[in-house]
Motif scaffolding. Structure first.
Motif, PDB file in Angstrom:
ATOM      1  N   LEU A 149       0.847  -1.097   0.083  1.00 50.89           N
ATOM      2  CA  LEU A 149       0.066   0.033  -0.077  1.00 50.89           C
ATOM      3  C   LEU A 149       0.841   1.217  -0.115  1.00 50.89           C
ATOM      4  O   LEU A 149       1.896   1.322   0.743  1.00 50.89           O
ATOM      5  CB  LEU A 149      -0.971  -0.035   1.269  1.00 50.89           C
ATOM      6  N   LEU A 150       0.599   2.139  -0.770  1.00 47.41           N
ATOM      7  CA  LEU A 150       1.369   3.157  -0.995  1.00 47.41           C
ATOM      8  C   LEU A 150       0.342   4.313  -0.669  1.00 47.41           C
ATOM      9  O   LEU A 150      -0.833   4.505  -1.201  1.00 47.41           O
ATOM     10  CB  LEU A 150       1.705   3.647  -2.550  1.00 47.41           C
ATOM     11  N   VAL A 151       0.797   5.350   0.269  1.00 48.55           N
ATOM     12  CA  VAL A 151      -0.003   6.234   1.012  1.00 48.55           C
ATOM     13  C   VAL A 151       0.487   7.659   0.715  1.00 48.55           C
ATOM     14  O   VAL A 151       1.708   7.828   0.922  1.00 48.55           O
ATOM     15  CB  VAL A 151      -0.485   5.914   2.460  1.00 48.55           C
ATOM     16  N   SER A 152      -0.185   8.674   0.118  1.00 46.36           N
ATOM     17  CA  SER A 152       0.391  10.133   0.219  1.00 46.36           C
ATOM     18  C   SER A 152      -0.655  10.819   1.018  1.00 46.36           C
ATOM     19  O   SER A 152      -2.087  10.535   0.996  1.00 46.36           O
ATOM     20  CB  SER A 152       0.378  10.436  -1.192  1.00 46.36           C
ATOM     21  N   VAL A 153      -0.395  11.694   1.681  1.00 42.54           N
ATOM     22  CA  VAL A 153      -1.178  12.738   2.730  1.00 42.54           C
ATOM     23  C   VAL A 153      -0.403  13.892   2.673  1.00 42.54           C
ATOM     24  O   VAL A 153       0.836  14.064   2.876  1.00 42.54           O
ATOM     25  CB  VAL A 153      -1.150  12.299   4.111  1.00 42.54           C
ATOM     26  N   CYS A 154      -1.333  14.926   2.525  1.00 42.65           N
ATOM     27  CA  CYS A 154      -0.811  16.377   2.442  1.00 42.65           C
ATOM     28  C   CYS A 154      -1.770  17.372   3.364  1.00 42.65           C
ATOM     29  O   CYS A 154      -3.064  16.888   3.534  1.00 42.65           O
ATOM     30  CB  CYS A 154      -0.266  16.865   1.025  1.00 42.65           C
ATOM     31  N   ASP A 155      -1.434  18.304   3.798  1.00 41.56           N
ATOM     32  CA  ASP A 155      -2.285  19.417   4.249  1.00 41.56           C
ATOM     33  C   ASP A 155      -3.093  20.073   3.285  1.00 41.56           C
ATOM     34  O   ASP A 155      -2.518  20.106   2.003  1.00 41.56           O
ATOM     35  CB  ASP A 155      -1.542  20.296   5.180  1.00 41.56           C
ATOM     36  N   ARG A 156      -4.273  20.280   3.423  1.00 45.46           N
ATOM     37  CA  ARG A 156      -5.016  20.928   2.432  1.00 45.46           C
ATOM     38  C   ARG A 156      -4.405  22.009   1.633  1.00 45.46           C
ATOM     39  O   ARG A 156      -4.567  22.563   0.497  1.00 45.46           O
ATOM     40  CB  ARG A 156      -6.353  21.224   2.808  1.00 45.46           C
ATOM     41  N   ASP A 157      -3.650  22.846   2.633  1.00 39.64           N
ATOM     42  CA  ASP A 157      -3.289  24.313   2.050  1.00 39.64           C
ATOM     43  C   ASP A 157      -2.113  24.125   1.493  1.00 39.64           C
ATOM     44  O   ASP A 157      -1.456  25.342   0.688  1.00 39.64           O
ATOM     45  CB  ASP A 157      -3.206  25.159   3.373  1.00 39.64           C
TER      46      ASP A 157
END
Length: 96
Positions: free
Chosen positions: A12-20
């Motif tokens: 599983l490859l996961v990417s997460v970022c803050d909306r801004d």
């Protein structure tokens, strides 16, 4: 936070970022990161969902204060390994 999950042959490859930070480019000398919609765009997710998904991830890519802080707090990333790119934290991890 914006969360994307991709199943790959390696896990599983996961990417997460803050909306801004979505859609922004950050540079620090020769290091540059563009938080593209194609890679980081996904669905809005709360802390618990992101934390649960990171716990299952083989590879994680995180950009933004909130996203990286959560990964540090939950033990997925060590603070010493976080890059500061133009004042924005960026971290990656790989579980083998």
């Amino acid at each position: 936070m914006i969360l994307t999950e991709r199943e790959t042959p390696k896990g599983l490859l996961v990417s997460v970022c803050d909306r801004d930070v979505l859609g922004e480019t950050f540079e620090n000398g020769e290091v540059s990161i563009t938080v593209t919609e194609e890679f980081y765009g996904g669905e809005e997710a709360g802390e618990e969902r992101v934390a649960t998904t990171l716990a299952r991830a083989s590879v994680g890519n995180l950009v933004g204060e909130r996203s990286v802080s959560l990964a540090i707090d939950r033990g997925h990333v060590e603070e010493a390994n976080v890059l500061d790119i133009d004042g924005v934290p960026h971290a990656q991890f790989l579980r083998m």
